[in-house]
Design a protein around this motif. Structure first.
Motif, mmCIF file in Angstrom:
data_model
loop_
_atom_site.group_PDB
_atom_site.id
_atom_site.type_symbol
_atom_site.label_atom_id
_atom_site.label_comp_id
_atom_site.label_asym_id
_atom_site.label_seq_id
_atom_site.Cartn_x
_atom_site.Cartn_y
_atom_site.Cartn_z
ATOM 1 N N ILE A 209 35.996 8.772 32.692
ATOM 2 C CA ILE A 209 36.079 10.153 33.165
ATOM 3 C C ILE A 209 35.320 11.102 32.246
ATOM 4 O O ILE A 209 35.275 12.303 32.489
ATOM 5 C CB ILE A 209 37.540 10.611 33.297
ATOM 6 C CG1 ILE A 209 38.251 10.553 31.944
ATOM 7 C CG2 ILE A 209 38.265 9.768 34.322
ATOM 8 C CD1 ILE A 209 39.680 11.058 31.996
ATOM 9 N N ASP B 241 39.449 7.502 46.207
ATOM 10 C CA ASP B 241 38.043 7.842 46.436
ATOM 11 C C ASP B 241 37.354 6.632 47.049
ATOM 12 O O ASP B 241 37.304 5.550 46.438
ATOM 13 C CB ASP B 241 37.382 8.236 45.110
ATOM 14 C CG ASP B 241 35.974 8.792 45.295
ATOM 15 O OD1 ASP B 241 35.176 8.149 46.009
ATOM 16 O OD2 ASP B 241 35.681 9.856 44.729
ATOM 17 N N GLY C 14 42.316 10.222 36.488
ATOM 18 C CA GLY C 14 41.518 11.301 35.923
ATOM 19 C C GLY C 14 42.111 11.894 34.661
ATOM 20 O O GLY C 14 41.737 12.995 34.249
ATOM 21 N N HIS D 137 40.137 7.233 40.079
ATOM 22 C CA HIS D 137 40.957 7.558 41.249
ATOM 23 C C HIS D 137 40.831 6.436 42.267
ATOM 24 O O HIS D 137 39.723 5.998 42.583
ATOM 25 C CB HIS D 137 40.516 8.877 41.896
ATOM 26 C CG HIS D 137 41.004 10.095 41.165
ATOM 27 N ND1 HIS D 137 42.305 10.539 41.236
ATOM 28 C CD2 HIS D 137 40.366 10.940 40.328
ATOM 29 C CE1 HIS D 137 42.444 11.617 40.480
ATOM 30 N NE2 HIS D 137 41.289 11.877 39.913
ATOM 31 N N TRP E 249 39.158 17.164 40.315
ATOM 32 C CA TRP E 249 38.596 16.074 41.111
ATOM 33 C C TRP E 249 38.584 16.392 42.615
ATOM 34 O O TRP E 249 38.172 15.560 43.415
ATOM 35 C CB TRP E 249 39.379 14.782 40.870
ATOM 36 C CG TRP E 249 39.026 14.137 39.566
ATOM 37 C CD1 TRP E 249 39.602 14.360 38.349
ATOM 38 C CD2 TRP E 249 37.998 13.162 39.339
ATOM 39 N NE1 TRP E 249 39.005 13.598 37.390
ATOM 40 C CE2 TRP E 249 38.017 12.845 37.956
ATOM 41 C CE3 TRP E 249 37.060 12.523 40.173
ATOM 42 C CZ2 TRP E 249 37.149 11.929 37.381
ATOM 43 C CZ3 TRP E 249 36.196 11.607 39.598
ATOM 44 C CH2 TRP E 249 36.242 11.320 38.232
ATOM 45 N N ASP E 250 39.017 17.571 42.996
ATOM 46 C CA ASP E 250 39.054 17.941 44.413
ATOM 47 C C ASP E 250 37.696 18.512 44.822
ATOM 48 O O ASP E 250 37.534 19.710 45.071
ATOM 49 C CB ASP E 250 40.168 18.972 44.654
ATOM 50 C CG ASP E 250 40.471 19.160 46.136
ATOM 51 O OD1 ASP E 250 39.740 18.568 46.958
ATOM 52 O OD2 ASP E 250 41.419 19.892 46.455
ATOM 53 N N VAL F 45 33.168 16.207 35.367
ATOM 54 C CA VAL F 45 34.184 15.163 35.232
ATOM 55 C C VAL F 45 33.643 13.906 34.565
ATOM 56 O O VAL F 45 34.409 13.109 34.035
ATOM 57 C CB VAL F 45 34.783 14.799 36.612
ATOM 58 C CG1 VAL F 45 35.527 15.980 37.199
ATOM 59 C CG2 VAL F 45 33.698 14.329 37.565
#
Length: 349
Positions: free
Chosen positions: A130, A77, A105, A74, A229-230, A195
């Protein structure tokens, strides 16, 4: 003042300045490959036209292109952006150019990103994987043409076959557990979605250290309806649920990364549980991992551990440079480089 004539191809340039295409090709590869008088002539004539050499075309058939790729999960980030900055700095020192690919991702996009780099004749690739198990066989196949070094997280099943550069999670989690148990209640561990390899490594390191010091590990699953990924939403929802279910007011939560801890801090703030460290009333303590660039600006400022991103980024470039320019596949020997983290004590714990 007359505008310079626009030249789009090397064939047009050859006709315009009266120098053969073969000589121009050698010049753009390395000016020292042509006679000094010819090199000076080409340099002088290039100032009279508007021509930009096609970097990829020039390097397509060269073994040493001076180009390598970076594949990140990502680009929004800040940790990965900080890592990328250090990679680019070291690459510049070694006279490499960097191509950046974003896998978003997505396992399929991650493989496509590496395929793209191979098609561009990159000398190698630094990949922050990932952790998709299904990608491991493809990476192994692609590495025959494109040397790869994994950074930040390991790739499942390839731990002993590919070089890896990252943080020593066992050391960093021991550092956090020991500090938190000395300074307050024993920490519970808020895990992050699985992840990449860091998810499992940090959880295992937490459990191991708690058992070593005679304490019962308490792992909180970071299940959530939010995208995987949140992390902030995961931390927020998990901590809000804990508070609603009767979490002890003086509890300590160690989060697997700072982004989880940011969400946890929001939930604690909303519940009025993050009081002053000097207050007599109990308060919920929250700590993270990574030293995210925004962690010190949260309220309260976040206690965490700082990864040595500068050394990690530089070591990753050194590793891919060495592997890409090894004399043969036999000269490529996988190397693991782990860097210790440093404790950052702030107000949150």
């Amino acid at each position: 003042m007359n505008a310079k004539k626009r030249i789009n191809t090397m064939e047009q340039l050859s006709a315009e300045i009266g120098v053969s295409r073969a000589t121009l090709s050698k010049y753009f590869q390395d000016p020292s490959l042509v006679r000094k008088s010819t090199s000076e002539k080409i340099a002088r004539l290039l100032t009279t036209v508007d021509y930009v050499p096609n970097f990829l075309a020039r390097n397509m058939n060269r073994k040493r292109t001076g180009l390598f790729g970076v594949v990140l999960p990502h680009l929004n980030d800040l940790f990965y952006m900080t890592l990328l900055r250090e990679i680019e700095r070291r690459a510049e020192e070694l006279d490499f150019s960097v191509l950046i690919q974003n896998s978003h991702g997505d396992p399929q996009k991650e493989v496509q990103a590496v395929e793209n780099l191979r098609s561009m004749n990159a000398e190698g690739a630094i990949v922050a994987p990932i952790g998709a198990v299904q990608n491991s066989p493809t990476f192994k196949r692609l590495s025959r043409d494109l040397p790869m070094v994994f950074v930040d997280a390991r790739c499942p099943g390839l731990e002993k076959e590919f070089s890896f550069v990252g943080t020593d999670n066992a050391q960093s989690m021991k550092l956090m557990v020991d500090y938190l148990r000395r300074s307050g209640t024993p920490p519970k561990f808020l895990s992050m979605p699985s992840v990449n390899s860091n998810s499992d490594e940090r959880e295992r390191a937490y459990v191991s250290r708690m058992k070593e010091v005679g304490l019962e590990p308490q792992v909180i699953s970071a299940s959530s309806s939010s995208p995987v990924w949140d992390f902030e939403s995961h931390g927020y929802e998990a901590t809000r649920d804990l508070i609603a279910s009767g979490l002890e007011p003086d509890a300590t939560i160690l989060c697997a990364n700072d982004r989880l801890a940011m969400g946890a801090l929001r939930a604690a703030n909303e519940a009025g549980l993050t009081g002053s460290p000097d207050a007599d009333s109990p308060r919920l303590r929250i700590a993270g991992h990574d030293d995210h660039p925004l962690s010190q600006y949260m309220w309260p400022a976040m206690t965490t551990v700082s990864q040595d991103v500068s050394r990690i980024g530089r070591a990753a470039v050194d590793s891919i440079s060495s592997e890409a320019r090894a004399d043969s596949d036999k000269g490529r020997k996988p190397v693991e480089k782990l860097f210790p983290a440093q404790l950052c004590i702030r107000n949150s714990a």
